[in-house]
Design an enzyme around this catalytic site. Structure first.
Site, PDB file in Angstrom:
ATOM      1  N   CYS A   1       3.551   0.580   2.122  1.00 52.74           N
ATOM      2  CA  CYS A   1       2.687   1.695   2.232  1.00 52.74           C
ATOM      3  C   CYS A   1       3.164   2.639   3.509  1.00 52.74           C
ATOM      4  O   CYS A   1       3.318   3.808   3.462  1.00 52.74           O
ATOM      5  CB  CYS A   1       1.476   1.392   2.560  1.00 52.74           C
ATOM      6  SG  CYS A   1       0.823   0.776   0.810  1.00 52.74           S
TER       7      CYS A   1
ATOM      8  N   ASN B   1      -3.238   6.310   6.917  1.00 57.51           N
ATOM      9  CA  ASN B   1      -2.121   5.462   7.060  1.00 57.51           C
ATOM     10  C   ASN B   1      -1.100   6.029   8.050  1.00 57.51           C
ATOM     11  O   ASN B   1      -0.607   5.352   8.826  1.00 57.51           O
ATOM     12  CB  ASN B   1      -1.240   5.209   5.700  1.00 57.51           C
ATOM     13  CG  ASN B   1      -1.634   4.194   4.868  1.00 57.51           C
ATOM     14  OD1 ASN B   1      -2.690   3.496   5.379  1.00 57.51           O
ATOM     15  ND2 ASN B   1      -1.147   3.817   3.886  1.00 57.51           N
TER      16      ASN B   1
ATOM     17  N   VAL C   1      -2.869  -3.887  -5.426  1.00 60.80           N
ATOM     18  CA  VAL C   1      -3.895  -3.258  -5.679  1.00 60.80           C
ATOM     19  C   VAL C   1      -4.771  -3.325  -6.707  1.00 60.80           C
ATOM     20  O   VAL C   1      -5.828  -3.920  -6.851  1.00 60.80           O
ATOM     21  CB  VAL C   1      -3.815  -1.942  -5.323  1.00 60.80           C
ATOM     22  CG1 VAL C   1      -4.992  -0.733  -5.736  1.00 60.80           C
ATOM     23  CG2 VAL C   1      -3.379  -1.469  -3.945  1.00 60.80           C
TER      24      VAL C   1
ATOM     25  N   LYS D   1       4.296  -9.218   7.038  1.00 62.29           N
ATOM     26  CA  LYS D   1       3.211  -9.669   7.690  1.00 62.29           C
ATOM     27  C   LYS D   1       2.707 -10.981   7.421  1.00 62.29           C
ATOM     28  O   LYS D   1       3.115 -11.396   6.441  1.00 62.29           O
ATOM     29  CB  LYS D   1       2.176  -8.668   7.673  1.00 62.29           C
ATOM     30  CG  LYS D   1       1.444  -8.387   6.206  1.00 62.29           C
ATOM     31  CD  LYS D   1       0.568  -7.295   6.151  1.00 62.29           C
ATOM     32  CE  LYS D   1      -0.498  -7.514   7.067  1.00 62.29           C
ATOM     33  NZ  LYS D   1      -1.811  -6.548   6.626  1.00 62.29           N
TER      34      LYS D   1
HETATM   35  N1  LIG Z   1      -0.044  -2.643  -1.510  1.00 59.35           N
HETATM   36  C1  LIG Z   1      -0.880  -2.108  -0.853  1.00 59.35           C
HETATM   37  O1  LIG Z   1      -1.183  -2.638   0.305  1.00 59.35           O
HETATM   38  C2  LIG Z   1      -1.829  -0.941  -0.950  1.00 59.35           C
HETATM   39  C3  LIG Z   1      -2.898  -0.450  -0.251  1.00 59.35           C
HETATM   40  C4  LIG Z   1      -3.355   0.833  -0.592  1.00 59.35           C
HETATM   41  C5  LIG Z   1      -2.898   1.373  -1.652  1.00 59.35           C
HETATM   42  N2  LIG Z   1      -1.828   1.202  -2.274  1.00 59.35           N
HETATM   43  C6  LIG Z   1      -1.122   2.195  -3.363  1.00 59.35           C
HETATM   44  O2  LIG Z   1      -1.766   1.555  -4.505  1.00 59.35           O
HETATM   45  C7  LIG Z   1      -0.647   1.963  -5.461  1.00 59.35           C
HETATM   46  C8  LIG Z   1      -0.323   0.648  -6.086  1.00 59.35           C
HETATM   47  O3  LIG Z   1       0.311  -0.228  -5.095  1.00 59.35           O
HETATM   48  P1  LIG Z   1       0.790  -1.836  -5.642  1.00 59.35           P
HETATM   49  O4  LIG Z   1       1.131  -2.229  -3.998  1.00 59.35           O
HETATM   50  O5  LIG Z   1      -0.193  -2.391  -5.956  1.00 59.35           O
HETATM   51  O6  LIG Z   1       2.172  -1.700  -6.549  1.00 59.35           O
HETATM   52  P2  LIG Z   1       2.813  -2.682  -6.983  1.00 59.35           P
HETATM   53  O7  LIG Z   1       4.410  -2.283  -7.177  1.00 59.35           O
HETATM   54  O8  LIG Z   1       2.730  -3.920  -6.313  1.00 59.35           O
HETATM   55  O9  LIG Z   1       2.353  -2.596  -8.714  1.00 59.35           O
HETATM   56  C9  LIG Z   1       2.202  -1.866  -9.533  1.00 59.35           C
HETATM   57  C10 LIG Z   1       1.968  -2.344 -10.963  1.00 59.35           C
HETATM   58  O10 LIG Z   1       2.034  -1.409 -11.635  1.00 59.35           O
HETATM   59  C11 LIG Z   1       2.505  -1.886 -13.025  1.00 59.35           C
HETATM   60  N3  LIG Z   1       2.897  -0.610 -13.853  1.00 59.35           N
HETATM   61  C12 LIG Z   1       3.751   0.363 -13.538  1.00 59.35           C
HETATM   62  N4  LIG Z   1       3.793   1.329 -14.517  1.00 59.35           N
HETATM   63  C13 LIG Z   1       2.885   0.733 -15.888  1.00 59.35           C
HETATM   64  C14 LIG Z   1       2.721   1.158 -16.990  1.00 59.35           C
HETATM   65  N5  LIG Z   1       3.070   2.312 -17.799  1.00 59.35           N
HETATM   66  N6  LIG Z   1       1.562   0.096 -17.590  1.00 59.35           N
HETATM   67  C15 LIG Z   1       1.265  -0.771 -17.195  1.00 59.35           C
HETATM   68  N7  LIG Z   1       1.542  -1.386 -15.939  1.00 59.35           N
HETATM   69  C16 LIG Z   1       2.377  -0.592 -15.043  1.00 59.35           C
HETATM   70  C17 LIG Z   1       3.762  -2.491 -12.424  1.00 59.35           C
HETATM   71  O11 LIG Z   1       4.737  -3.318 -13.589  1.00 59.35           O
HETATM   72  C18 LIG Z   1       3.432  -3.451 -11.068  1.00 59.35           C
HETATM   73  O12 LIG Z   1       3.035  -4.513 -11.663  1.00 59.35           O
HETATM   74  C19 LIG Z   1       0.295   2.618  -4.860  1.00 59.35           C
HETATM   75  O13 LIG Z   1       0.393   4.017  -5.083  1.00 59.35           O
HETATM   76  C20 LIG Z   1       0.205   2.308  -3.193  1.00 59.35           C
HETATM   77  O14 LIG Z   1       0.703   3.263  -2.313  1.00 59.35           O
HETATM   78  C21 LIG Z   1      -1.249   0.011  -1.802  1.00 59.35           C
END
Ligand SMILES: NC(=O)c1ccc[n+]([C@@H]2O[C@H](COP(=O)([O-])OP(=O)(O)OC[C@H]3O[C@@H](n4cnc5c(N)ncnc54)[C@H](O)[C@@H]3O)[C@@H](O)[C@H]2O)c1
Length: 449
Positions: free
Chosen positions: A257, A205, A11, A317
């Site tokens: 998710c 979702n 994201v 996927k």
């Molecule tokens: N992946 C999806 O398709 C999707 C879609 C919609 C919403 N979301 C939501 O968005 C959020 C993020 O999802 P994602 O899949 O991108 O997560 P992810 O785990 O791929 O990425 C999270 C990132 O945040 C970084 N991080 C964590 N703590 C940190 C800090 N203190 N300082 C700096 N960086 C930090 C991690 O190193 C990681 O790179 C989640 O809440 C998820 O539910 C995800």
């Protein structure tokens, strides 16, 4: 706007390149090794167009990286939080990554940006609590909840062309700031209170997951009664009140998710004494998909020990390399339990070493010598393979089409190959006759019998 985004996962990074493309100045923050890679233009994520977009934004100086939350927050007009919120204890969301960011802002004597935009999916009430916490620490910022609806595999396109933008906020200033941030994206904007916005994300979702489980439940009936699930869902989905998306039967949903958000919503329900039986059934139907497939295989094989299973596509996927909650991992656990060896092919995922898995360079190599094959992910190129050659190389030509990828035409060609068993989802299985049986039947036809 000067926007700082914390977290460069699916994201955060997609949001960073897209907001930069929209003309904002973006600083993206993550941990040292991740930022080092990004500075070297190396992506851990495989998403269509992401690499190209990243390079363009860096070239045009619209995107920069940092490893220090406080430093990057200092001069920003808004700070966006896009860190992970995985499943924690008893299904609740683990908010430690979000809390960590908030603590860093609280501890440092920083002039906090006027708005913190929460992109991470967080349970209802979280933004209220975090904002109260920040205010108590003397940081007068407004937290806006702005859920993300992108789908991995088409993330950039979804981000730039969403069905809607939801802004959960308290003030007109926050609403105006978010409208400015999204200027250039042609989508309706829904402004509402934060709690409703938080619930919109979970409910969306949950509904999508429910549609998938519904399609799978009906697929089981189709198999039992000899109906064709594709036809059934075409008829059902043609009703505009229902819609045709997410009604394809298969091996069930995976990814980072759906399961976690469903678990979180169930635990939110429990916290106020509500059971959510639709969601419980959704999760249960999904959990049964892979065990059901393995049972089908075992009923054909008899003893599974020492059999070799070819698996095509292992990410959750197509068009992504994300393995979080991939149904393949459940399949792998069961194979390990039954002593089944696994040989895989995936166009983008490189697996680390697993005991009973061999990763092959091509789909044909994965098929070679296998006692059955399962298509787990609907990569478009799988439909284009020479399936007669594929089954020709197998020790036992059993083909489980977990995503109903093969066309009727390919399947009828396969039915001319001795012994092939084709098992789709939500339709009766097909078994090819032996050459001798086919010859006799042709002979009888020529005698007019
Ligand atoms: N992946 C999806 O398709 C999707 C879609 C919609 C919403 N979301 C939501 O968005 C959020 C993020 O999802 P994602 O899949 O991108 O997560 P992810 O785990 O791929 O990425 C999270 C990132 O945040 C970084 N991080 C964590 N703590 C940190 C800090 N203190 N300082 C700096 N960086 C930090 C991690 O190193 C990681 O790179 C989640 O809440 C998820 O539910 C995800």
């Amino acid at each position: 706007m000067r926007l700082t985004i914390i977290g460069t996962g699916y994201v955060g990074l997609v949001a960073a390149v897209c907001f930069a493309k929209l003309g904002h100045l973006v600083t993206a923050v993550d941990r040292e090794p991740i930022i080092q890679d990004l500075r070297a233009h190396k992506l851990a994520i495989w998403e269509p167009n992401l690499q190209e977009m990243l390079e363009t934004c860096l070239h045009e100086d619209r995107l920069s990286f940092d490893t220090d939350v406080v430093h990057a927050a200092k001069d920003a007009d808004a700070l966006m939080i896009a860190v992970g919120t995985p499943t924690g204890e008893n299904g609740r969301s683990d908010l430690s990554q979000v809390d960590n960011v908030i603590s860093q802002l609280k501890l440092a004597d920083v002039i906090c940006p006027p708005f913190i935009i929460m992109k991470s999916t967080v349970p209802v009430g979280t933004c209220d609590e975090l904002e109260a916490d920040l205010h108590a620490a003397g940081l007068h910022t407004e937290i806006v909840f702005n859920p993300e609806f992108l789908r991995q595999g088409s993330a950039i396109n979804d981000f730039m062309n969403p069905d809607r933008i939801v802004i959960g906020c308290r003030s007109h200033l926050a609403k105006a700031a978010l409208q400015q941030l999204y200027r250039g994206i042609p989508a309706p904007i829904q402004v509402c209170d934060r709690r409703s916005a938080e619930l919109i994300k979970y409910a969306s979702n949950a509904f999508l997951a429910m549609k998938i489980s519904f399609a799978n439940m009906i697929a089981d009936l189709c198999e039992g009664y000899g109906a064709d699930n594709r036809q059934v869902m075409q008829g059902v989905g043609a009703d505009r009140r229902i819609g045709s998306h997410f009604l394809q039967a298969g091996i069930g949903y995976g990814g980072s998710c759906f399961s976690k958000d469903l678990q979180s919503l169930l635990s939110s329900g429990k916290a106020i004494g509500r059971t959510l039986p639709l969601l419980e059934a959704t999760a249960q139907i999904n959990e049964e998909r892979i065990p059901q497939l393995v049972e089908k295989l075992i009923s054909l094989w008899g003893n599974p020990r020492g059999k070799r299973l070819a698996v095509l596509g292992i990410s959750f996927k197509p068009h992504t390399n994300d393995m979080r909650d991939a149904p393949f991992l459940t399949l792998l656990r069961l194979c390990y339990l039954y002593g089944i060896e696994v040989q895989t092919y995936d166009p983008v995922v490189q697996l680390n070493t697993f005991d009973n898995v061999s990763q092959m360079e091509t789909a044909y190599e994965a098929a070679a010598g296998a006692h059955a094959m399962i298509i787990m992910t609907e990569w478009p190129q799988f439909a284009e393979l020479d399936w007669v050659s594929m089954v020709g190389g197998m020790s036992q030509p059993i083909l489980l089409d977990g995503r109903n990828v093969l066309s009727d035409e390919v399947v009828s060609r396969l039915m001319a190959v001795d012994n092939v068993i084709y098992i789709p989802v939500g339709r009766p299985m097909k078994q090819a006759a032996l050459t001798l049986e086919r010859d006799i039947s042709t002979l009888l036809q020529s005698y007019g019998t």
